[in-house]
Every structure is written in C-alpha cells, then in structure tokens.
Design a protein around this motif. Structure first.
Motif: not given
Length: 523
Positions: A163-182
């Motif tokens: 946290s407070n360091a790797d948020e950008h990784k979560v952003q890019w990881l999400g481009t391969y996902g779907t919104p099933r938990y939105v």
C-alpha cells in the motif's frame, strides 16, 4: 516577482521557482540526493532551482510552502526559511488548495470544476473547487475516512502488494479483469450517497496495523482471502477501478471543464474514463499530481495572490530540472574511465540511436533538462523499438525486473498519434491511457493492456524538439514513428538526474547502449 514554492515535506519533497510570471524550475529533492528526507527543507532542490533561475536568496520576494510539513512544532521550518530568505514574504498554503492550484492554474481553462483527491492531507482527503479567472473557491470537502486513495490502498494490500507504493500495479492488473465485483465496491464507496463518497466503515478493518477489509466485505464480495485465484485478483482490481471512476464522475457534477490533482490523479485509467465519458468539454490533469506537485501549486497560488491582475503562468513543459554541459558530461565519463564515442552533430546522434534501436538494442537516452514528476517524457528514458519481438520481455525481465502485466508507453509524434491511437489531450504528459486502433494492434502487441489499452505519449515538436526528431527519424527508417518508452531508473530509484546516475544505472542493468548528450557508449 520571484516566488519559491516548496511542497511534499513529509513525502516527495520538491521545490519550484516562478520568475516574473514563468515557471522556470521544478525539482524533487530525492532525484538530487537519491535519498528521502522527511520533515526537512529540500535544500538541494531549493538551491538547484535558484541556480537554474539565476537568482540568489535575496531576489526571492515570496516563499510559499504547502502543508503539511512536520508533525511537531512548525517554528523550526519557519525560522530557517526566514533566515535563508530575509527579504521574502512567507505564505502557507493548505494541502488541498495547493493541489487545486497546481491543476487549475496550470490548465488552459478560464473556468473549471477542480477535484483534488488523495489519501490524506491536512485531515481532508479531497475537495471540489470552483475555478474562475484567477480565483479558486472550495465548494465541497471530503474528509477521512471517506478517502478514495485509502480504499485503493486497501485493495492494493488485499491483493498482496504494498500500500502507498504499488497502487499502479493494481491499476494495470485490472485491465485483464472483469467487473464481476463492481456492485460490492459501489456499496463500499457510496453508502447511501450516490453523488459523494461515503465509505461504509463496517466494511473496513480498522483494528490491525495496515488494515485492509473486514470479513463483512469479503462476504459481500464472496471471496476467501486465503484462496484468491489470479482471475479473482484481476476482477477485484478491475471492479475497484470501475467503481472509483463512476464515483469521480459523480463528484464532478455537471461541470463543463474538469481539472484533477492529488495522488489519485496518477491513475491514468481514471483520467481516460473522464476523457472518454463524453460528459465534459475538457479534462486537464496536473501530471505531477502527487505531493511533489504541491510545490507547483504553492508557487502558482502565491503568484495569483500577490499579483491578482497578472495573467496565468503558462504551463509549457515538465522538463524543468537540471541539464549538463558537454564538458561536464565528458568529465564524468573520463573520471569513470569509460570508452565513449563523441557524436559531432545532432544528426549523427539521431542516426546512431536509430541504428541501435533497429538492431533491437535497448537504449538509455539522457538529454536536456530532467523531467519533474515520476514519468519520463523523452529526456530520461529507456527506449526500445516496437518492431523488436522481445522488447517487452527484455525491458521487464532483464532491465526493470517487474511483473509482465506492466507495459510500456508508446511515444509518438503528436501529429501522428491519431493514426495509431485514440487518445485524449493529457497524453502530452503521459497522464492518460489510449486505445490502439484495431488495424494496428499487431504492431503494438507488446504494449497492450487488456484488449486494446495502451499508454500513449503524444510528443509535440514544441515540447521536446530533440525527442520529436528521434521519433520522426525512427519513422523515416522503419515506417513506424513510435518507440516504446519507460523511465530511466532501476530498482525503485528515482529518475536518473546526473550523468553519474545514468552511468551507474547503465552498468547495473541489461541496457545495451547509453546516449548522454552527444556521447555514446555500450558494453
């Protein structure tokens, strides 16, 4: 009127100088010292900004400092500034106001709604402002714990990142996902208020240090934290991203023009969502959006407070740091006992770089003034040809040592960008994402996130003439005026600043060739 701006003293300290209505210097302390200093004046950055501006301390008329700067007594900082700048007026600028000023006053808009969003700063974690002319007025405030930055940090920690360091990784990881938990994230963020964030506290773990989410929220998601699949992680990241974008769109209300700053504004997929929504006539993101950017905001706010009738300070470039004379570079190279090649003309330099790139070499490129902010805009860059089938693997595995789902920007001349990409105006500073056109997807397969998302850097000749010429030369040589571009730094170091930094990083990596000014050398 000469104004020194200081910001980010508790994290990412930086200094700026506005000289007679022009932003002439902006530098982060850590890029100069290579270490983080907390709660102290960024003296190296201050001194270098003054040197670039050609000003002595006695020529500074005002020192504008953005809160917060220390957890204890503020007297020490105040007295030190008074001693160093005896002729200057001292101005203290609220953290969120500094963010807002950095976005609105740097924007091309005469009127705009300004959103400032970060994790936490001076108790507030965000606000909506109305900018009109040279004035900013807060309209609505957001207080912790209703923090989008905090929730994104909790998701980051939940998925196994820092946290407070790797948020950008979560952003890019999400481009391969779907919104099933939105839907779960919508409930988490909005509570009973659809137009303004209202985090449901019962969903948060507030007891443990570095807490994430309460089991109630995991039940809402329908997941077991200890048995998260890779697919579920991607879907959680995607869902959070979508819910956050919906929340920010609602916060903007019925605005025609929107400006954005604060750490959350580093999220380029959020920026793209605002640009592609069709809701606004214009969107501007302060590209150095985090704490360091409050130094820009403090100086711009002071400029308009002290010269209320003066025109805006034009935001021409982010290349506002130091540059080095050929003799200074040569001395470093000789002291390091390196063999190098001196390239007599700019044309020689460009052709040598193009030769290396089209031999599928990875090239480090250090030219001109260092960029302000975390992104390389063609002066402190690592470059590769999109035609190289191994470019992504080489950059990720052997040089940057990072996850394969993190891709690289595609730098392209601004006038050619629309041929290959659909992208908004914030691509000028790498502050948004674009979409590759279907007919060109094969060319940029190594840079694509998800189905068609690409980080695009649209380079204008006015912003960066040399880098623009390099891209044009690449186009003349290959028919494709595009280079993959990532920041010239290693192992989570800041962007390289000085020639010695470049040499050290070059020899500590798998980079094949280095160009520093007119000097070329390889391994």
């Amino acid at each position: 009127m000469n104004i020194l701006g200081i910001g980010g003293l508790l994290h990412d300290a930086a200094a700026t100088v506005v000289r007679d209505g022009e932003l002439v210097a902006a530098i982060e302390q850590r890029k100069l010292t290579r270490t983080e200093s907390v709660g102290a004046l960024p003296l190296a950055a201050i001194n270098e900004c003054l040197r670039i501006a050609g000003l002595g301390p006695e020529a500074i008329h005002a020192v504008a400092i953005a809160r917060p700067w220390m957890s204890g007594s503020e007297e020490r900082i105040h007295l030190e500034l008074r001693e160093r700048f005896p002729q200057a007026r001292m101005m203290v600028v609220d953290h969120q106001l500094a963010h807002a000023a950095s976005a609105y006053f740097a924007s091309p808009f005469k009127e705009a709604t300004v959103l400032t969003l970060d994790r936490l700063g001076d108790f507030r974690c965000g606000a909506r402002w109305i900018g009109k002319g040279n004035q900013l007025q807060v309209e609505r405030e957001l207080y912790y714990p209703d923090s989008l930055g905090d929730i994104y940090g909790r998701v980051t920690r939940f998925l196994g990142f820092r946290s407070n360091a790797d948020e950008h990784k979560v952003q890019w990881l999400g481009t391969y996902g779907t919104p099933r938990y939105v839907d779960a994230f919508r409930k988490l963020l909005s509570g009973s208020n659809a137009s303004w964030p209202q985090v449901r506290r019962e969903y948060l773990d507030t007891e443990s240090a570095g807490g994430s989410f309460h089991p109630r929220f995991l039940e809402e998601l329908g997941v077991d934290k200890d048995q998260l699949t890779d697919a579920a992680k991607k879907d959680i990241a995607h869902s959070m991203q979508q819910a956050m974008a919906e929340t920010v769109l609602a916060m903007a209300g019925d605005a025609d023009y929107v400006c954005l700053a604060g750490g959350v504004a580093f999220n380029v997929l959020l920026v793209e969502a605002l640009e592609r929504s069709g809701k606004f006539k214009g969107v501007f993101v302060q590209p150095a959006a985090g704490n360091a950017g409050t130094a820009i905001g403090a100086s711009l706010y002071a400029w308009h407070a002290l010269t209320p009738e003066a025109p805006r300070v034009p935001f021409k470039s982010l290349c506002l740091g130091p540059e080095f004379l050929n003799e200074e570079i040569k001395q470093v190279l000789e002291n390091c006992k390196l063999n190098f090649r001196y390239l007599l003309t700019t044309e020689n330099l460009l052709q040598a770089a193009i030769q290396e790139l089209n031999d599928f070499k990875i090239v480090a490129w250090m030219q001109g003034r260092m960029e302000f902010g975390p992104r390389a805009l063609g002066n402190r860059s690592i470059l590769a040809s999109p035609l190289n089938p191994y470019s992504s693997e080489n950059l990720n595995v052997y040089i940057k040592h990072r996850e394969p789902f993190r891709k690289f920007a595609a730098s392209v001349p601004q006038e050619d960008a629309s041929t290959y990409f659909e992208v908004g105006s914030n691509a000028r500073f790498l502050a948004t994402a674009g979409r590759v056109r279907a007919e060109h997807r094969d060319k940029f397969a190594h840079a694509i996130l998800g189905e068609d998302i690409v980080r695009v850097h649209a380079v204008s000749e006015k912003d960066n003439p040399l880098f623009h010429r390099l891209l044009k030369a690449q186009g003349a040589a290959t028919g494709l005026p595009v280079l993959f571009n990532t920041s010239f730094n290693l192992f989570e170091d800041p962007l390289v600043c000085m020639p010695r930094d470049a040499v050290r990083s070059f020899y500590s990596s798998g980079i094949d060739a280095l160009f520093v000014g007119p000097f070329q050398f390889g391994k």
